[in-house]
Scaffold this motif. Structure first.
Motif, PDB file in Angstrom:
ATOM      1  N   TYR A 122       0.822  -1.208   0.000  1.00  0.00           N
ATOM      2  CA  TYR A 122       0.000   0.000   0.000  1.00  0.00           C
ATOM      3  C   TYR A 122       0.860   1.264   0.000  1.00  0.00           C
ATOM      4  CZ  TYR A 122      -4.277   2.658   0.755  1.00  0.00           C
ATOM      5  OH  TYR A 122      -5.341   3.517   0.597  1.00  0.00           O
ATOM      6  N   ARG A 123       1.941   1.267   0.763  1.00  0.00           N
ATOM      7  CA  ARG A 123       2.768   2.463   0.874  1.00  0.00           C
ATOM      8  C   ARG A 123       3.602   2.704  -0.382  1.00  0.00           C
ATOM      9  NH1 ARG A 123       4.681   1.327   7.165  1.00  0.00           N
ATOM     10  NH2 ARG A 123       2.548   1.273   7.984  1.00  0.00           N
ATOM     11  N   LEU A 124       3.758   1.661  -1.189  1.00  0.00           N
ATOM     12  CA  LEU A 124       4.444   1.843  -2.470  1.00  0.00           C
ATOM     13  C   LEU A 124       3.499   2.342  -3.558  1.00  0.00           C
ATOM     14  CD1 LEU A 124       6.705  -1.349  -2.494  1.00  0.00           C
ATOM     15  CD2 LEU A 124       7.474   1.020  -2.289  1.00  0.00           C
ATOM     16  N   HIS A 125       2.201   2.425  -3.233  1.00  0.00           N
ATOM     17  CA  HIS A 125       1.196   2.959  -4.153  1.00  0.00           C
ATOM     18  C   HIS A 125       1.221   2.200  -5.482  1.00  0.00           C
ATOM     19  CE1 HIS A 125      -1.816   6.036  -4.764  1.00  0.00           C
ATOM     20  NE2 HIS A 125      -1.362   6.254  -5.980  1.00  0.00           N
ATOM     21  N   LEU A 126       1.112   0.887  -5.388  1.00  0.00           N
ATOM     22  CA  LEU A 126       1.183   0.040  -6.566  1.00  0.00           C
ATOM     23  C   LEU A 126      -0.176  -0.107  -7.224  1.00  0.00           C
ATOM     24  CD1 LEU A 126       3.335  -2.865  -5.062  1.00  0.00           C
ATOM     25  CD2 LEU A 126       4.156  -0.811  -6.212  1.00  0.00           C
ATOM     26  N   THR A 127      -0.172  -0.517  -8.465  1.00  0.00           N
ATOM     27  CA  THR A 127      -1.379  -0.965  -9.151  1.00  0.00           C
ATOM     28  C   THR A 127      -1.322  -2.473  -9.361  1.00  0.00           C
ATOM     29  OG1 THR A 127      -1.678   1.140 -10.294  1.00  0.00           O
ATOM     30  CG2 THR A 127      -2.772  -0.781 -11.255  1.00  0.00           C
ATOM     31  N   SER A 128      -0.187  -2.948  -9.808  1.00  0.00           N
ATOM     32  CA  SER A 128       0.070  -4.384  -9.948  1.00  0.00           C
ATOM     33  C   SER A 128       1.040  -4.807  -8.849  1.00  0.00           C
ATOM     34  CB  SER A 128       0.668  -4.685 -11.326  1.00  0.00           C
ATOM     35  OG  SER A 128       1.280  -5.955 -11.345  1.00  0.00           O
ATOM     36  N   ALA A 129       0.771  -5.959  -8.249  1.00  0.00           N
ATOM     37  CA  ALA A 129       1.669  -6.468  -7.208  1.00  0.00           C
ATOM     38  C   ALA A 129       3.066  -6.692  -7.764  1.00  0.00           C
ATOM     39  CB  ALA A 129       1.111  -7.776  -6.641  1.00  0.00           C
ATOM     40  N   TYR A 130       3.164  -6.915  -9.067  1.00  0.00           N
ATOM     41  CA  TYR A 130       4.451  -7.254  -9.661  1.00  0.00           C
ATOM     42  C   TYR A 130       5.309  -6.020  -9.939  1.00  0.00           C
ATOM     43  CZ  TYR A 130       1.810 -11.433  -9.685  1.00  0.00           C
ATOM     44  OH  TYR A 130       1.042 -12.473  -9.252  1.00  0.00           O
ATOM     45  N   GLU A 131       4.725  -4.828  -9.773  1.00  0.00           N
ATOM     46  CA  GLU A 131       5.545  -3.623  -9.768  1.00  0.00           C
ATOM     47  C   GLU A 131       6.539  -3.669  -8.610  1.00  0.00           C
ATOM     48  OE1 GLU A 131       3.455   0.195 -10.292  1.00  0.00           O
ATOM     49  OE2 GLU A 131       1.672  -1.006 -10.658  1.00  0.00           O
ATOM     50  N   TYR A 132       6.110  -4.304  -7.528  1.00  0.00           N
ATOM     51  CA  TYR A 132       7.025  -4.450  -6.382  1.00  0.00           C
ATOM     52  C   TYR A 132       8.311  -5.140  -6.801  1.00  0.00           C
ATOM     53  CZ  TYR A 132       9.144  -6.545  -2.276  1.00  0.00           C
ATOM     54  OH  TYR A 132      10.059  -6.947  -1.332  1.00  0.00           O
ATOM     55  N   LEU A 133       8.195  -6.152  -7.649  1.00  0.00           N
ATOM     56  CA  LEU A 133       9.376  -6.918  -8.043  1.00  0.00           C
ATOM     57  C   LEU A 133      10.366  -6.065  -8.819  1.00  0.00           C
ATOM     58  CD1 LEU A 133       7.665 -10.276  -9.090  1.00  0.00           C
ATOM     59  CD2 LEU A 133       8.810  -9.739  -6.924  1.00  0.00           C
ATOM     60  N   GLU A 134       9.865  -5.096  -9.586  1.00  0.00           N
ATOM     61  CA  GLU A 134      10.784  -4.198 -10.282  1.00  0.00           C
ATOM     62  C   GLU A 134      11.436  -3.219  -9.307  1.00  0.00           C
ATOM     63  OE1 GLU A 134      10.997  -1.006 -14.003  1.00  0.00           O
ATOM     64  OE2 GLU A 134       9.197  -2.214 -13.688  1.00  0.00           O
ATOM     65  N   LEU A 135      10.662  -2.716  -8.347  1.00  0.00           N
ATOM     66  CA  LEU A 135      11.227  -1.804  -7.356  1.00  0.00           C
ATOM     67  C   LEU A 135      12.272  -2.504  -6.493  1.00  0.00           C
ATOM     68  CD1 LEU A 135       7.950  -0.009  -6.209  1.00  0.00           C
ATOM     69  CD2 LEU A 135       9.812   1.009  -7.530  1.00  0.00           C
ATOM     70  N   ARG A 136      12.037  -3.788  -6.206  1.00  0.00           N
ATOM     71  CA  ARG A 136      12.965  -4.537  -5.345  1.00  0.00           C
ATOM     72  C   ARG A 136      14.117  -5.144  -6.148  1.00  0.00           C
ATOM     73  NH1 ARG A 136      16.418  -6.756  -3.423  1.00  0.00           N
ATOM     74  NH2 ARG A 136      16.505  -8.144  -1.587  1.00  0.00           N
ATOM     75  N   PHE A 137      13.844  -5.650  -7.335  1.00  0.00           N
ATOM     76  CA  PHE A 137      14.875  -6.300  -8.140  1.00  0.00           C
ATOM     77  C   PHE A 137      15.101  -5.518  -9.441  1.00  0.00           C
ATOM     78  CE2 PHE A 137      13.041  -9.884  -5.633  1.00  0.00           C
ATOM     79  CZ  PHE A 137      14.185 -10.220  -4.925  1.00  0.00           C
ATOM     80  N   ASN A 138      14.437  -5.940 -10.512  1.00  0.00           N
ATOM     81  CA  ASN A 138      14.534  -5.227 -11.793  1.00  0.00           C
ATOM     82  C   ASN A 138      13.366  -5.619 -12.682  1.00  0.00           C
ATOM     83  OD1 ASN A 138      15.160  -7.787 -12.855  1.00  0.00           O
ATOM     84  ND2 ASN A 138      17.357  -7.371 -12.973  1.00  0.00           N
ATOM     85  N   LYS A 139      13.330  -5.081 -13.880  1.00  0.00           N
ATOM     86  CA  LYS A 139      12.202  -5.305 -14.782  1.00  0.00           C
ATOM     87  C   LYS A 139      12.082  -6.768 -15.197  1.00  0.00           C
ATOM     88  CE  LYS A 139      11.428  -2.034 -17.709  1.00  0.00           C
ATOM     89  NZ  LYS A 139      10.115  -1.493 -17.201  1.00  0.00           N
ATOM     90  N   ALA A 140      13.198  -7.465 -15.360  1.00  0.00           N
ATOM     91  CA  ALA A 140      13.147  -8.867 -15.790  1.00  0.00           C
ATOM     92  C   ALA A 140      12.422  -9.731 -14.768  1.00  0.00           C
ATOM     93  CB  ALA A 140      14.566  -9.384 -16.022  1.00  0.00           C
ATOM     94  N   VAL A 141      12.689  -9.482 -13.478  1.00  0.00           N
ATOM     95  CA  VAL A 141      12.010 -10.244 -12.423  1.00  0.00           C
ATOM     96  C   VAL A 141      10.516  -9.940 -12.441  1.00  0.00           C
ATOM     97  CG1 VAL A 141      11.898 -10.712  -9.947  1.00  0.00           C
ATOM     98  CG2 VAL A 141      14.106 -10.231 -11.023  1.00  0.00           C
TER      99      VAL A 141
END
Length: 639
Positions: A122-141
């Motif tokens: 919620y605090r990352l203000h995401l739309t897709s849960a998988y946006e988290y994976l880019e913020l934490r790792f990178n676009k490929a993940v």
């Protein structure tokens, strides 16, 4: 536990006295059609309300203004499908109440998402849960996670779409695939046009229909057999009231530990990281409302599980007094509930139609949630980052086209689902086989700061390989060993009308008389441990690869993507132990820290760094010598 019902014989001709008359009255048809019309009307109301002024945020996230109660009921309805309405009572009827102990996992399975996953997402203000994976790792993940989720949900939708259509065919003689098309088209139309808000409010209506349909069966059934007290007494006499089985063997199909703890991982994969649920959390007005909606699901889930178990017990006692016909005895286990309902409610116009409406409500809520979440992740993760030039109008149109497209795809998957075995176990196995690795991927990123992108990708691949190795291996082993006996973990699916009777093993391994050895023993792992086993594989492999490749050295780490559970636990140790373990704590980094220093999502769906600087969490000088865990500050470096 008694042996499973032998369902391997094809449907044989029976005498007129044996054939169950499964016909709808005019009132039943009216009740059933009314469900479809009202669901479609609710969806279209939200679709045409403010037509031409919709935004992508309204379509995909309900403008992030939903209140607690509708979100909670939608969370419940999303996975309370016809799979559970048909499968759980059948499970109780055949094997007793051992499955009820699955309710023990609900507390942790919902408490952890409420206090771990929801705050971070919620605090990352995401739309897709998988946006988290880019913020934490990178676009490929991120892309790997998205593709895995799409695969998982498309297959599961086939099961959910097929089950109620099979039900309608069994009780009314409707053409099986005509009912599949009707259900799929109605759901696709209101989901594609109305978006998430339409899905949530139709879920609320359909949840009430599900509760009402199951409650009617319990009341009428218990009254007909002499009351709930008599039901409990007869079920106890026949060994259907199960005690606590404390066998820790994970290869035993259902034990207390398997249900209570293996079920926790299954719940986390559903309510913690699954986009269909995360999207509802993120549509809430506030973080507090999202957490409260997760809390509200707990008593509702317990009530639903108890109602399903009661239906199974009432069905068992009913057939002790009114034996099954030959046709019923030869039916697939997942059809037992339907024959029971038609037996029980015949002569009560409208009530059979209400129960079939209950089944369709479960499927409509689940399918609509899946269509909406699939369209969201495809749009946000696979299209907008690569084509940021799309205007708002084009993005809305494309989102609707995607929802329609997934609806058509899932109609095709329904045919494949018809080749599966037991509906309940097949559906849960798919979530364990694919949902487990996804859960492991998110846990790897959220709980282990040293994990890097390469470790995440290799770990996910290892988890998926392990999942399908065990899952497919069990199927091949069961088919090769033949299906002459009828062990508890095997069922047939007798397809109605002019289709050939198909005998298939489920995704679960059978319980054979001889104890399996070697790989066959691995293939007999209980389906409820799939999520735990596969998510653990992702974490272990991901950590090993990350450590061998230097961890996060030389890469930036956004502290908002980390939940500091390990540092919090290690902070309880004496300082000497902390120094020995080289504790690096993010516990004092505020997750609500100024987001301008970190990558944020632009309006076109891409990620940027608004200050053109990298933010790195570094220990404050001297803080490690003040008797506490080192305090971290944010240090910006120019790119």
């Amino acid at each position: 536990m008694s042996a499973g019902v032998n369902t391997f014989a094809p449907l044989l001709p029976t005498s007129d006295t044996d054939v169950v008359t499964s016909t709808f009255s005019l009132v039943d048809y009216v009740v059933f059609v009314l469900l479809l019309v009202l669901s479609l009307a609710i969806g279209l109301y939200h679709a045409f309300r403010g037509w031409g002024q919709h935004t992508v945020g309204q379509l995909l996230m309900a403008d992030r203004k939903m209140s607690c109660l509708p979100v909670a009921l939608s969370l419940l309805a999303t996975f309370q499908s016809a799979v559970a309405i048909l499968g759980v009572p059948s499970e109780i009827y055949r094997f007793g109440t051992q499955y009820w102990f699955l309710g023990c996992c609900y507390f942790l399975g919902l408490l952890i998402p409420a206090h771990v996953f929801i705050p971070v997402f919620y605090r990352l203000h995401l739309t897709s849960a998988y946006e988290y994976l880019e913020l934490r790792f990178n676009k490929a993940v991120r892309v790997c996670g998205t593709v895995t989720f799409i695969f998982q949900m498309v297959i599961y939708m086939g099961v959910v779409l097929y089950a109620p259509s099979l039900a309608l065919n069994a009780v009314t003689g409707f053409d099986l695939w005509l009912s599949v098309l009707t259900l799929g088209i109605v759901c696709t139309v209101y989901t594609a046009l109305g978006g998430l808000k339409a899905v949530i409010w139709t879920d609320v209506f359909q949840t009430l229909v599900m509760f009402l349909g199951q409650l009617v069966v319990i009341i009428v059934g218990s009254a007909k057999v002499g009351g709930l007290g008599h039901v409990w007494e007869v079920a106890s006499q026949h060994g259907r009231i199960s005690g606590i089985v404390l066998d820790p063997d994970p290869f035993v199909r259902h034990t207390f530990w398997t249900l209570a703890f293996g079920g926790v991982f299954m719940m986390l994969s559903l309510y913690g990281v699954n986009q269909a649920q995360v999207q509802r959390y993120l549509s809430s007005r506030t973080e507090k409302a999202a957490v409260l909606s997760c809390y509200a699901v707990f008593p509702c889930q317990q009530l639903v599980l108890c109602m399903s178990c009661l239906i199974g017990l009432v069905m068992f006692v009913y057939y002790q007094e009114y034996p099954m016909s030959t046709q019923q005895a030869q039916a697939a286990p997942d059809q037992f509930v339907l024959y029971f309902v038609m037996d029980l409610l015949k002569g009560l116009p409208g009530l059979p139609g209400l129960f079939v409406a209950c089944l369709f409500s479960g499927s409509l809520s689940t399918i609509s949630s899946a269509f909406n979440s699939l369209a969201t992740v495809t749009m946000e993760d696979l299209i907008r980052p690569w084509f940021p030039q799309f205007s708002e109008v084009q993005a809305i149109m494309l989102s609707r086209i995607l929802a329609f497209g997934y609806g058509l795809l899932c109609l095709g998957m329904a045919y494949i689902s018809s080749q599966m075995g037991s509906v309940l176990q097949a559906a849960l196995s798919i979530f364990g086989m694919v949902g487990g690795p996804l859960l492991g991927l998110f846990c790897l990123g959220m709980f282990f700061p040293c994990a890097n992108p390469l470790g995440a990708i290799v770990g996910l691949l290892a988890g998926l390989i392990m999942a399908f190795w065990i899952g497919i291996g069990s199927i091949v082993t069961n088919m090769a060993s033949g299906v002459a006996p009828s062990p508890p973990n095997i069922s047939s699916f007798s397809l109605p009308s002019n289709l050939t009777t198909v005998t298939m093993t489920t995704l679960m391994p059978p319980t054979t008389l001889s104890k399996p050895t070697g790989l066959q023993h691995l293939y007999s792992l209980s389906y409820l441990w799939y999520s735990a086993h596969n998510s653990t594989t992702v974490i272990v492999v991901g950590l090993i690869v990350s450590l061998l490749t230097g961890g996060m050295r030389g890469r930036t780490l956004n502290p908002r993507t980390i939940y500091p559970v390990l540092p919090k636990l290690l902070a309880l140790l004496p300082m000497s132990c902390q120094k020995r373990f080289h504790c690096i704590s993010y516990s004092q980094v505020d997750l609500s820290v100024d987001t301008a220093a970190f990558p944020e999502k632009m309006s076109n769906g891409t990620l940027k760094n608004s200050r053109d600087k990298e933010a790195v969490a570094v220990p404050e000088e001297g803080s490690a010598h003040q008797g506490n865990s080192p305090t971290f500050i944010l240090q910006e470096t120019s790119l």
